[in-house]
Design an enzyme around this catalytic site. Structure first.
Site, PDB file in Angstrom:
ATOM      1  N   GLN A   6      50.457  -8.719  32.423  1.00  0.00           N
ATOM      2  CA  GLN A   6      50.616  -8.874  30.974  1.00  0.00           C
ATOM      3  C   GLN A   6      49.888 -10.118  30.480  1.00  0.00           C
ATOM      4  OE1 GLN A   6      55.188  -7.439  31.113  1.00  0.00           O
ATOM      5  NE2 GLN A   6      54.574  -8.135  29.089  1.00  0.00           N
ATOM      6  N   GLU A  16      59.440  -5.891  19.514  1.00  0.00           N
ATOM      7  CA  GLU A  16      60.687  -6.182  20.189  1.00  0.00           C
ATOM      8  C   GLU A  16      61.906  -6.160  19.280  1.00  0.00           C
ATOM      9  OE1 GLU A  16      58.984  -9.641  21.712  1.00  0.00           O
ATOM     10  OE2 GLU A  16      58.311  -8.693  23.536  1.00  0.00           O
ATOM     11  N   ARG A  41      61.445  -6.803  26.561  1.00  0.00           N
ATOM     12  CA  ARG A  41      61.180  -6.358  25.189  1.00  0.00           C
ATOM     13  C   ARG A  41      61.863  -7.261  24.167  1.00  0.00           C
ATOM     14  NH1 ARG A  41      59.896  -0.292  23.741  1.00  0.00           N
ATOM     15  NH2 ARG A  41      58.867  -0.649  21.774  1.00  0.00           N
ATOM     16  N   CYS A  42      61.701  -8.555  24.359  1.00  0.00           N
ATOM     17  CA  CYS A  42      62.188  -9.495  23.354  1.00  0.00           C
ATOM     18  C   CYS A  42      61.397 -10.768  23.538  1.00  0.00           C
ATOM     19  CB  CYS A  42      63.679  -9.790  23.520  1.00  0.00           C
ATOM     20  SG  CYS A  42      64.084 -10.816  24.930  1.00  0.00           S
TER      21      CYS A  42
END
Lengths: 150, 805
Positions: B236, B759, B383-384
Site C-alpha cells: 500500500q 473509510e 479501513r479507517c
C-alpha cells in the site's frame, strides 16, 4: 475440550485392566498407531498418524500412567507433538466397575490442542476425537472379549 | 477546431470531470479476469518460499533441525534466524519504533510466528518441506489478556529487559510499551467531580482483521549483473517499502525498484513490512533467482497485521439538561508480541484523540497504554484513519450510555451537543482543528429521511406487543454521527519512519492533447485511474478518457507515502490539482502568445482560454498542448508538464450521519437489518458512483465487524478464527440494502475542497450497527455489551436480561 463416555466390555475387570496395560493390545486398538513402546510399567511412548480434517500428521507422544488405585481407577497424562500440525496434551481418568461377567469402563478426558489443528475449529476436532475414541474402544472391546473367551 | 457550437455545460460534460459518475476504467480488465496481481507474476527460474510457523503462542525455540527438509529434492535452502543474523536481518524495525523478529530468535511470541523459511523449486515442495523442519519448542506461560500481562511476572520481550525507556517514553512494566496522554487531566477530573451527571462505561472494540481478498505476498528478483533488486509486492506504500528495504538491506535506494501491481484490497493489512518480504529478498540475493512468497488465508489471519483490540474505559460528564461538559478516556491497547502498529511516528495511538467526535466538549483527557501480549503484532488502520474507528465507536457508545443515564432521546442529546456550523474551524479539546462541518443540517436531513419520530412510535408499540406476548422480535434504532480525521498529513507532525507524509503528482501533457499522470499513492480497488483523471480533466480541460494514470512503480512515480487512512484524495488528490494548475498557468502564457494578448486578458472557460470580452477568440487546451511542442515561444521552455509535492496544511474532517433499523429475535439472537441509511459529507464529490461503491463496501465491512467478525484467541493463545469458516465475511445473503445520501461541505484548505470517503462507512457503520443492537434492548435494561454481536452473544444479552422466561 472434554470427552466422556461409558463402554461395556464382555470381560472380567482384571482381564480388561491387563489389556489396558498391554502395549500390543493398545497398538492394535489406537487408530493410526505405528509404534508403541513401554519404557517402564507407567511410561509409554507412541507414534501415531492422525488425520483431522485437512491436516494429517505424525504425532510423537509420551504417556504417563498413575496406577495407585488400580484396577478400580487409574489416570493418565500425556503430550503429543505433531510438528507443523500442532500439538496436543491432556489427561484422562478411567474407572473400571465389575458388573457380573462384564466390566463397565468410564472415562473423562480433557484434551488441549494447539497449532494448526486448533485453528480448524473445535467443531471438527471434537467430532474427530469422539470418532477416534469410539474406534479405539470398539477394537479394544472386541480384542478383550476374544481374549476372555479363549 | 474553433468549435463554438457547444455550450460550456456541454463541453464540461464531455470532459467527464469532477462530479461525473464516470464508469471505472479499471473494470475493463478486472471484469475480464485480466488483472495482474502479485501471484500472476511468473519470472524465469522463479523459486518459492514457505514459512515454518510456531504452533505455540509463547515458547522457547530449543533447536531447529533442517536436515529432513533439505533432503527433499527441489529444496534449495532453509533459512533460520542463525542464517540471517550475520546480515543483521534476523530482526527488523517496525513502523512504531519497536523491532520485530524476522525469524524466531530463541523464542516465539505468538502462534503463527515465522520460525524458518524454506525455499524450493515449486510451491508444493516448499510447503511439504516446511512440514519436515523439526523444531523443538519448550512451552512458556501464555498471556493473552493485556490487563493480566501488565500484572504478570512473565517477561514476554526478554530482548528489552531492563529498558525502561521505549520509543514513546517511559515503560512502567516489562510488558508495557508506552503511555500516550492528550488533553488536560486535572481540568477533566475537576469537571467530572463537579458534574450533575457522569456516565461511566468500559467500551471494548475487539480484535479483528482487514482480511483482504488477496493475501499479502511478494516476488523478489535480484539481478546479479546489474546489481538491481526488483521487488513486486502487495504494497500500500511502495515508496516507503523501497526506503525501508534500502535501510535494512544496505542496498542503495536507486538500485531498488518496488512495484505494486494490481492489489486485491488492502484495508491497512498491506501497509507494514513483513518477514516474508525480508526473507524473499535475502533468498533472491543468495540464490540469484527470483523468489515468490504468497501467504495463504490462515497465515494472513493469524500472522499479518490485525486491527483494533482497544479496551476503552470512559467517563462522560454533563449537565442535567444534557450539555456535555467533559470526556475522560483511558485505553488499554493490546499490541501483541511486537509493537508493529502502522501509525505516524509521533502518534503511538494514531488519531485516537479525535474521540470527542462531533461534539463541542470543552474539556477532555485521553491516555493510552500499549501492552505486549502473546498475540500477533499489527494494530493497523482497517479501513479507517489511524485508530479513528476506535475513537468514533467509543464516543458514539458513550453518547448512548449518557442518554440512558439522562433518560434522554439519543438523537436529541447529539443535536444539543454538536459543534455548530459557525464554530468552524473548531479547536477540539484534544488538539485538532476541524476544518469544516455542518452537522445539524446533516442530522436533520438523516432523521427526516428515515422518519425518526415514526420509527420511535413503532418501537414503542413493538415493546407493548412484546410485553403482551404478541411478538418475540424487538426493534432497534442505531444512531451515529461521526467525524473522521483523514488525509495524513502535514509534514510538521506526520511522518512514517522519518519520511514526511506529503504526497505527489507528476503530469505530462502529450503534443496531441492527451496526458499521463503519475502519483505517489497506489490503488487497491479505490479507482484512482478513474477519479484522478477526473480531477485533471476539470482542472486543465482535457477529457478524462484521454488521461492515463500510472502508479505503484517507484522507478517512474514521484515519491509519496501511499494509500491508507483515506489519504489519497486529501493529499495525492491535492497534489494532482496543484500540478494541474501549474500546467494551466503555463498554458495561459502559451495561449496569450498564440492569441497575441497579455495573459491577464485571458480567462479560463472549461477547456480553453478565451480573450475577456471576446469569447470567439480562444485557444483550446488541445491546441495549446500542440503549440507547447511546436512553437518557439520567447521566454518559455518547450513542453507542458508539472510536478507537485503537496504538504497539506491540515487534515480533512469528513463526517456523516448513519441510521440503522434492525429487527432482533430474542429467542434465536438472529438479526435482520431492515434499513440502513448512510449520509456522507466528504466535501467536494469527484465521482458519485465511486463514492456510493465505497460506502457500500465500507458499510458491509462495518456490518461484518459489528455483527460477527473477530480474531479470537483461547487461553493457550490459539487463534480460534483462522479460516473463513469461523472468520465472518458477509456474503450477498447477509448484506442488506443501503440507502446513500449526502451533504457537501467542502474543505476550506484543500485545493478542490475534497475530504476523502473510503473509510467513513466503516468508521460510522460499526457504531450504527452496534447501537441498533443496544437500542433494541435499552428498554429492558441493557447499557453495554461488547461486539461482535453474533447470534450467540445477542441471545446471551436476552438471556441475561431474563427475557427467556
Amino acid at each position: 475440550m472434554e470427552l466422556t463416555d461409558e463402554i461395556r466390555i464382555s470381560a472380567p475387570r482384571d482381564v480388561v485392566y491387563r489389556a489396558l496395560n498391554d502395549p500390543e493390545v493398545l497398538k492394535d486398538c489406537i487408530p493410526g498407531c505405528e509404534e508403541l513402546t513401554q519404557n517402564s510399567p507407567t511410561e509409554l511412548e507412541a507414534k501415531v498418524v492422525l488425520k483431522i480434517g485437512p491436516v494429517k500428521a505424525r504425532f510423537s507422544g509420551e504417556v504417563t500412567l498413575d496406577t495407585t488405585n488400580a484396577p478400580d481407577r487409574f489416570s493418565l497424562t500425556g503430550e503429543g507433538k505433531g510438528g507443523a500440525a500442532g500439538f496436543a496434551k491432556g489427561g484422562a481418568e478411567v474407572t473400571l466397575t465389575e458388573d457380573g461377567d462384564e466390566t463397565v469402563l468410564t472415562y473423562t478426558a480433557k484434551v488441549d490442542v494447539g497449532g494448526k489443528i486448533a485453528q480448524l475449529g473445535s467443531r471438527l476436532i471434537a467430532g474427530t476425537a469422539k470418532k477416534l475414541s469410539g474406534k479405539f474402544f470398539t477394537s479394544f472391546g472386541e480384542i478383550v472379549s476374544e481374549q476372555s473367551v479363549s | 477546431m474553433n468549435d463554438q457550437t457547444l455550450t460550456p455545460e456541454e463541453r464540461a460534460t464531455n470532459l467527464k470531470g469532477m462530479g461525473c459518475a464516470r464508469k471505472r476504467v479499471e473494470d475493463v480488465r478486472f471484469t475480464q479476469g485480466k488483472g495482474n496481481y502479485v501471484d500472476d507474476i511468473k519470472l524465469d527460474g522463479m523459486l518459492f518460499g514457505a514459512f515454518v510457523r510456531s504452533p505455540y503462542a509463547h515458547a522457547r525455540v530449543v533447536s531447529v533441525n533442517k536436515e529432513a527438509a533439505l533432503a527433499v529434492p527441489g529444496v534449495v535452502a532453509v533459512l533460520t534466524a542463525e542464517d540471517l543474523a550475520p546480515l543483521g536481518l534476523h530482526w527488523m524495525p517496525t513502523l512504531a519504533g519497536d523491532k520485530q523478529m524476522v525469524l524466531a530468535d530463541g523464542k516465539v511470541l505468538f502462534q503463527g510466528q515465522e520460525v524458518a523459511y524454506v525455499v524450493a523449486e515449486d510451491r508444493y515442495i516448499a510447503a511439504d518441506a516446511a512440514e519436515l523442519v523439526e523444531v523443538d519448542y519448550e512451552e512458556l506461560p501464555v498471556l493473552t489478556d493485556p490487563f493480566e500481562a501488565l500484572k504478570s511476572d512473565v517477561v514476554l520481550r526478554e530482548d528489552l529487559a531492563g529498558q525502561t525507556e521505549g520509543a514513546h517514553g517511559p515503560r512502567k512494566h516489562h510488558n508495557h510499551i508506552f503511555t500516550w496522554e492528550q488533553g488536560d487531566k486535572d481540568a477533566t477530573e475537576a469537571v467530572l467531580g463537579e458534574a450533575d451527571v457522569v456516565a461511566e462505561e468500559m467500551v471494548y472494540y475487539h480484535r479483528t482483521h482487514p482480511c483482504p481478498l488477496e493475501t499479502c505476498g511478494c516476488v523478489a528478483s535480484m539481478d546479479k549483473v546489474t546489481g538491481k533488486l526488483t521487488l513486486y509486492g502487495t504494497f500500500q506504500a511502495p515508496h516507503a517499502i523501497r526506503t525501508v528495504v534500502s535501510l535494512i538491506s544496505g542496498l542503495a535506494e536507486h538500485n531498488i525498484r518496488v512495484i505494486s501491481p494490481d492489489i486485491g484490497g488492502g484495508f491497512g493489512n498491506k501497509v507494514g513490512a513483513y518477514a516474508g518480504y525480508v526473507c524473499s529478498v535475502v533468498a533472491s540475493i543468495v540464490t540469484g533467482q527470483p523468489v515468490k512468497w504468497v501467504e495463504n488465508r490462515m497465515e494472513n489471519l493469524m500472522a499479518t497485521a490485525f486491527a483494533r483490540d482497544y479496551w476503552m474505559q470512559g467517563k462522560i460528564a454533563a449537565t442535567k439538561e444534557g450539555k456535555i461538559t467533559g470526556l475522560w478516556c483511558h485505553t488499554t491497547a493490546d499490541h501483541g508480541g511486537f509493537d508493529a502498529c502502522a501509525d505516524p511516528s509521533k502518534f503511538p495511538a494514531g488519531f485516537m484523540n479525535i474521540c470527542t467526535g462531533s461534539y463541542d466538549i470543552p474539556t477532555a483527557y485521553l491516555a493510552v497504554d500499549g501492552v505486549y501480549t502473546n498475540k500477533a503484532p499489527g494494530g493497523v488502520a482497517y479501513r479507517c484513519s489511524f485508530r479513528v474507528t476506535e475513537a468514533a465507536y467509543f464516543i458514539e457508545r458513550m453518547i448512548e450510555v449518557l442518554a440512558i443515564k439522562l433518560n434522554m432521546d439519543a438523537a436529541e442529546l447529539r443535536r444539543i451537543n454538536f459543534i455548530k456550523a459557525d464554530q468552524f474551524p473548531y479547536q477540539s479539546a484534544l488538539g485538532w482543528e476541524y476544518d469544516s462541518g455542518d452537522y445539524h443540517t446533516a442530522w436533520d436531513k438523516a432523521l427526516k429521511a428515515v422518519d425518526y419520530d415514526g420509527l420511535r412510535a413503532e418501537q414503542a408499540q413493538r415493546i407493548e406487543e412484546f410485553k403482551a406476548g404478541k411478538t418475540r422480535k424487538l426493534l432497534g434504532i442505531g444512531l451515529t454521527h461521526f467525524t473522521e480525521i483523514v488525509g495524513a498529513g502535514p509534514v510538521k507532525n506526520c511522518d512514517i519512519l522519518g519520511m514526511g507524509m506529503f504526497d505527489s503528482c507528476e503530469i505530462r501533457i502529450h503534443p496531441t492533447g492527451s496526458a499521463i499522470a503519475r502519483i505517489g499513492a497506489i490503488s487497491q480497488g479505490q479507482g484512482h485511474a478513474t477519479t484522478f483523471a477526473q480531477i485533471i480533466a476539470s482542472e486543465i480541460g482535457l477529457p478524462a478518457d484521454d488521461i492515463t494514470l500510472e502508479e505503484g512503480d517507484t522507478d517512474t512515480a514521484p515519491y509519496g507515502l501511499g494509500t491508507y487512512g483515506s489519504r489519497s484524495t486529501p493529499v495525492a488528490g491535492a497534489a494532482t490539482a496543484v500540478a494541474s494548475r501549474k500546467i494551466r498557468a503555463k498554458a495561459q502564457m502559451i495561449a496569450a502568445y498564440l492569441l497575441e494578448v497579455h495573459d491577464g486578458d485571458l480567462e479560463w472557460d472549461v477547456d480553453r482560454f478565451a480573450v475577456k470580452g471576446a469569447p470567439e477568440r480562444f485557444k483550446t487546451m488541445k491546441e495549446i498542448a500542440f503549440a507547447a511542442y511546436n512553437q518557439a515561444i520567447p521566454g518559455l521552455e518547450p513542453g507542458l508538464e508539472a510536478v507537485s509535492y503537496y504538504d497539506p496544511p491540515n487534515m480533512t474532517y469528513p463526517f456523516g450521519a448513519y441510521i440503522c433499523v434492525m429487527e432482533i429475535d430474542v429467542d434465536t439472537g438472529e438479526w435482520d437489518v431492515r434499513k440502513f441509511y448512510a449520509l456522507d459529507d466528504c466535501g467536494t464529490r469527484i465521482n458519485p458512483m465511486i463514492i456510493e461503491g465505497q460506502v457500500h463496501g465500507g458499510v458491509t465491512e462495518a456490518l461484518a465487524i459489528a455483527m460477527g467478525q473477530e480474531i479470537a484467541y483461547d487461553e493457550m493463545g490459539n487463534v480460534k478464527t483462522g479460516t473463513l469458516m469461523d472468520f465472518f465475511i458477509p456474503t450477498a445473503w447477509e448484506t442488506p440494502n443501503y440507502t446513500t445520501d449526502h451533504t457537501v461541505t467542502p474543505s476550506p484548505h484543500h485545493p478542490i475542497g475534497a475530504k476523502g470517503v473510503g473509510e467513513s462507512p466503516n468508521v460510522g457503520g460499526v457504531p450504527a450497527f452496534s447501537n441498533a443492537v443496544h437500542d433494541a434492548f435499552r428498554p429492558f435494561g441493557l447499557v453495554q455489551s461488547h461486539m461482535p454481536h453474533d447470534h450467540w452473544r445477542i441471545w446471551k444479552i436476552a438471556n441475561g436480561l431474563g427475557m427467556h422466561g
